[in-house]
Design a protein around this motif. Structure first.
Motif, PDB file in Angstrom:
ATOM      1  N   MET A   1      -5.430   5.898   5.301  1.00  0.00           N
ATOM      2  CA  MET A   1      -5.548   7.290   5.891  1.00  0.00           C
ATOM      3  C   MET A   1      -4.021   7.817   6.141  1.00  0.00           C
ATOM      4  SD  MET A   1      -8.342   6.791   8.873  1.00  0.00           S
ATOM      5  CE  MET A   1      -7.517   5.207   9.742  1.00  0.00           C
ATOM      6  N   GLY A   2      -3.112   6.970   5.879  1.00  0.00           N
ATOM      7  CA  GLY A   2      -1.548   7.633   6.032  1.00  0.00           C
ATOM      8  C   GLY A   2      -1.325   8.561   4.987  1.00  0.00           C
ATOM      9  N   PRO A   3      -0.302   9.607   5.437  1.00  0.00           N
ATOM     10  CA  PRO A   3      -0.017  10.686   4.663  1.00  0.00           C
ATOM     11  C   PRO A   3       0.952  10.403   3.519  1.00  0.00           C
ATOM     12  CG  PRO A   3       1.341  10.614   6.836  1.00  0.00           C
ATOM     13  CD  PRO A   3       0.306   9.427   7.004  1.00  0.00           C
ATOM     14  N   VAL A   4       1.675   9.327   3.562  1.00  0.00           N
ATOM     15  CA  VAL A   4       2.325   8.846   2.484  1.00  0.00           C
ATOM     16  C   VAL A   4       1.530   8.533   1.194  1.00  0.00           C
ATOM     17  CG1 VAL A   4       4.113   6.991   1.558  1.00  0.00           C
ATOM     18  CG2 VAL A   4       4.403   8.010   3.960  1.00  0.00           C
ATOM     19  N   ASN A   5       0.533   7.607   1.307  1.00  0.00           N
ATOM     20  CA  ASN A   5      -0.388   7.262   0.384  1.00  0.00           C
ATOM     21  C   ASN A   5      -1.370   8.438  -0.102  1.00  0.00           C
ATOM     22  OD1 ASN A   5       0.595   4.797   0.123  1.00  0.00           O
ATOM     23  ND2 ASN A   5      -1.273   3.809   0.615  1.00  0.00           N
ATOM     24  N   GLY A   6      -1.425   9.177   0.955  1.00  0.00           N
ATOM     25  CA  GLY A   6      -2.283  10.775   0.532  1.00  0.00           C
ATOM     26  C   GLY A   6      -1.409  11.621  -0.257  1.00  0.00           C
ATOM     27  N   MET A   7      -0.298  11.255  -0.100  1.00  0.00           N
ATOM     28  CA  MET A   7       0.765  12.306  -0.813  1.00  0.00           C
ATOM     29  C   MET A   7       0.788  11.610  -2.438  1.00  0.00           C
ATOM     30  SD  MET A   7       4.792  13.281  -0.540  1.00  0.00           S
ATOM     31  CE  MET A   7       5.542  11.494  -0.592  1.00  0.00           C
ATOM     32  N   LEU A   8       0.964  10.281  -2.376  1.00  0.00           N
ATOM     33  CA  LEU A   8       1.051   9.398  -3.611  1.00  0.00           C
ATOM     34  C   LEU A   8      -0.183   9.968  -4.448  1.00  0.00           C
ATOM     35  CD1 LEU A   8       2.600   6.134  -2.598  1.00  0.00           C
ATOM     36  CD2 LEU A   8       3.782   8.098  -3.876  1.00  0.00           C
ATOM     37  N   ARG A   9      -1.296   9.896  -3.973  1.00  0.00           N
ATOM     38  CA  ARG A   9      -2.750  10.177  -4.671  1.00  0.00           C
ATOM     39  C   ARG A   9      -2.746  11.357  -5.124  1.00  0.00           C
ATOM     40  NH1 ARG A   9      -4.638   7.354   0.072  1.00  0.00           N
ATOM     41  NH2 ARG A   9      -5.425   5.013  -0.478  1.00  0.00           N
ATOM     42  N   SER A  10      -2.042  12.271  -4.237  1.00  0.00           N
ATOM     43  CA  SER A  10      -2.212  13.848  -4.754  1.00  0.00           C
ATOM     44  C   SER A  10      -1.371  13.951  -6.067  1.00  0.00           C
ATOM     45  CB  SER A  10      -1.914  14.667  -3.868  1.00  0.00           C
ATOM     46  OG  SER A  10      -0.387  14.461  -3.265  1.00  0.00           O
ATOM     47  N   LEU A  11      -0.287  13.125  -6.090  1.00  0.00           N
ATOM     48  CA  LEU A  11       0.775  13.119  -7.381  1.00  0.00           C
ATOM     49  C   LEU A  11       0.161  12.493  -8.664  1.00  0.00           C
ATOM     50  CD1 LEU A  11       4.025  12.724  -5.367  1.00  0.00           C
ATOM     51  CD2 LEU A  11       3.059  14.957  -6.334  1.00  0.00           C
ATOM     52  N   GLY A  12      -1.086  11.895  -8.403  1.00  0.00           N
ATOM     53  CA  GLY A  12      -1.794  11.073  -9.427  1.00  0.00           C
ATOM     54  C   GLY A  12      -1.616   9.706  -9.410  1.00  0.00           C
ATOM     55  N   LEU A  13      -1.065   9.116  -8.442  1.00  0.00           N
ATOM     56  CA  LEU A  13      -1.152   7.484  -8.194  1.00  0.00           C
ATOM     57  C   LEU A  13      -2.424   7.105  -7.622  1.00  0.00           C
ATOM     58  CD1 LEU A  13       0.756   5.142  -8.748  1.00  0.00           C
ATOM     59  CD2 LEU A  13       1.446   5.307  -6.609  1.00  0.00           C
ATOM     60  N   SER A  14      -3.251   6.384  -8.301  1.00  0.00           N
ATOM     61  CA  SER A  14      -4.516   6.236  -8.177  1.00  0.00           C
ATOM     62  C   SER A  14      -4.804   5.019  -7.237  1.00  0.00           C
ATOM     63  CB  SER A  14      -5.661   5.805  -9.264  1.00  0.00           C
ATOM     64  OG  SER A  14      -4.997   4.971 -10.159  1.00  0.00           O
ATOM     65  N   ASP A  15      -3.707   3.876  -7.332  1.00  0.00           N
ATOM     66  CA  ASP A  15      -3.786   2.790  -6.574  1.00  0.00           C
ATOM     67  C   ASP A  15      -2.506   2.613  -5.781  1.00  0.00           C
ATOM     68  OD1 ASP A  15      -4.379   0.570  -5.464  1.00  0.00           O
ATOM     69  OD2 ASP A  15      -4.052  -0.507  -7.135  1.00  0.00           O
ATOM     70  N   PRO A  16      -2.050   3.419  -4.831  1.00  0.00           N
ATOM     71  CA  PRO A  16      -0.854   3.250  -4.086  1.00  0.00           C
ATOM     72  C   PRO A  16      -0.576   2.020  -3.408  1.00  0.00           C
ATOM     73  CG  PRO A  16      -2.220   4.773  -2.833  1.00  0.00           C
ATOM     74  CD  PRO A  16      -3.138   4.367  -3.924  1.00  0.00           C
ATOM     75  N   PRO A  17       0.837   1.769  -2.647  1.00  0.00           N
ATOM     76  CA  PRO A  17       1.012   0.305  -2.311  1.00  0.00           C
ATOM     77  C   PRO A  17      -0.019   0.268  -1.089  1.00  0.00           C
ATOM     78  CG  PRO A  17       2.811   1.531  -3.059  1.00  0.00           C
ATOM     79  CD  PRO A  17       1.666   2.407  -3.332  1.00  0.00           C
TER      80      PRO A  17
END
Length: 297
Positions: A136-152
């Motif tokens: 639910m964190g905004p950092v991983n949310g931004m990474l997913r929106s940039l196309g990273l399907s499996d963020p750290p």
């Protein structure tokens, strides 16, 4: 009948000075000297804080060589220090040089960089825990929106947890060292740069020939303080990861806390604490000896 000789002005002033020093001296003895001596004696004992005090010699220190938990904690502390201290000091120096160059809104930027340092560490840890939440964190949310399907997984991943804590530590600490470097930069005489400009020196030459040599006393101080602070990191670990996942973020101070206040093995925890003290002492001694060759006063 003999009268007491009155005190001279010098004697009265000295007495007043001692009276001002006395509260601090009492606190220093009660809360520093006595605990240090007591912990040193406890490191040679098997004591849980309640029962009898059993002297066991160097058994606690010998146990350290066989304790995998201590070895992992020691390695994690070394990695934390070796990575976080150079990055923090280098980033702080770059920011200080940039601010010292006369940028607009200097006070605003300086306050923005320094503000995390004066913010409570627990509050900082909670905010970053929310920001780096894997789902639910905004950092991983931004990474997913940039196309990273499996963020750290950040704090929940054994591969990323220690690095994540170091990133938070660097962000939290950088303002303190930035202020020190900025003060050092503002103490460098302007005529040195003016003379260098007349000799045709460029910005890079000025930095390496004037700025860095003039800052070496400040750099020496920040390296010593940075290493000590990095070895003492506890609150961020306690709030963010509690030494996990697994033992990936278990550092020495957190291990000492667990052994002392959860396992109630004060003797073994004291031995760990004195090993940590010895590591910091050796590093500081090496720095004080070596500074004669690279620090310019």
């Amino acid at each position: 009948m003999l009268r007491n000789k009155p005190l001279t002005i010098s004697q009265r002033n000295r007495l007043v000075g001692y009276c001002f020093l006395l509260p601090n001296l009492i606190g220093f003895v009660l809360f520093i000297v006595i605990p240090v001596i007591a912990s040193f004696l406890m490191s040679f004992s098997n004591w849980n804080g309640f029962g009898s005090f059993e002297f066991i010699g160097f058994a606690n220190y010998m146990k350290l060589f066989e304790d995998d938990n201590f070895k992992i904690s020691f390695v994690n502390s070394m990695i934390f220090t070796v990575v976080s201290v150079p990055v923090t000091l280098f980033a702080a120096l770059l920011i200080a040089v940039w601010l010292n160059a006369g940028v607009k809104f200097l006070k605003l930027f300086r306050t923005a960089v320094f503000l995390p340092y004066v913010t409570a560490t627990i509050a900082v840890a909670v905010v970053w825990q929310l920001m780096l939440n894997p789902s639910m964190g905004p950092v991983n949310g931004m990474l997913r929106s940039l196309g990273l399907s499996d963020p750290p997984g950040w704090f929940s991943s054994t591969a990323w947890a220690l690095l994540s804590v170091m990133l938070v530590y660097i962000w939290h600490s950088i303002g303190y060292y930035m202020v020190l470097y900025l003060a050092g930069l503002q103490g460098i005489p302007d005529h040195l740069y003016e003379a260098a400009s007349l000799d045709g020196a460029g910005a890079v030459q000025k930095f390496f020939r004037i700025t860095l040599p003039s800052l070496t006393p400040v750099i020496f101080f920040t390296v010593i303080i940075g290493v000590i602070n990095s070895f003492k990191v506890f609150d961020l670990i306690y709030v963010l990861t509690e030494g996990g996942p697994g033992r990936s973020t278990q550092v020495l101070v957190y291990t000492i806390y667990n052994v002392a206040f959860k396992q109630f093995d004060f003797g073994y925890a004291s031995a760990m604490a004195y090993v940590l003290f010895l590591v910091i002492l050796v590093f500081s001694y090496v720095q004080f000896v070596g500074q004669k060759k690279w620090v310019n006063y």
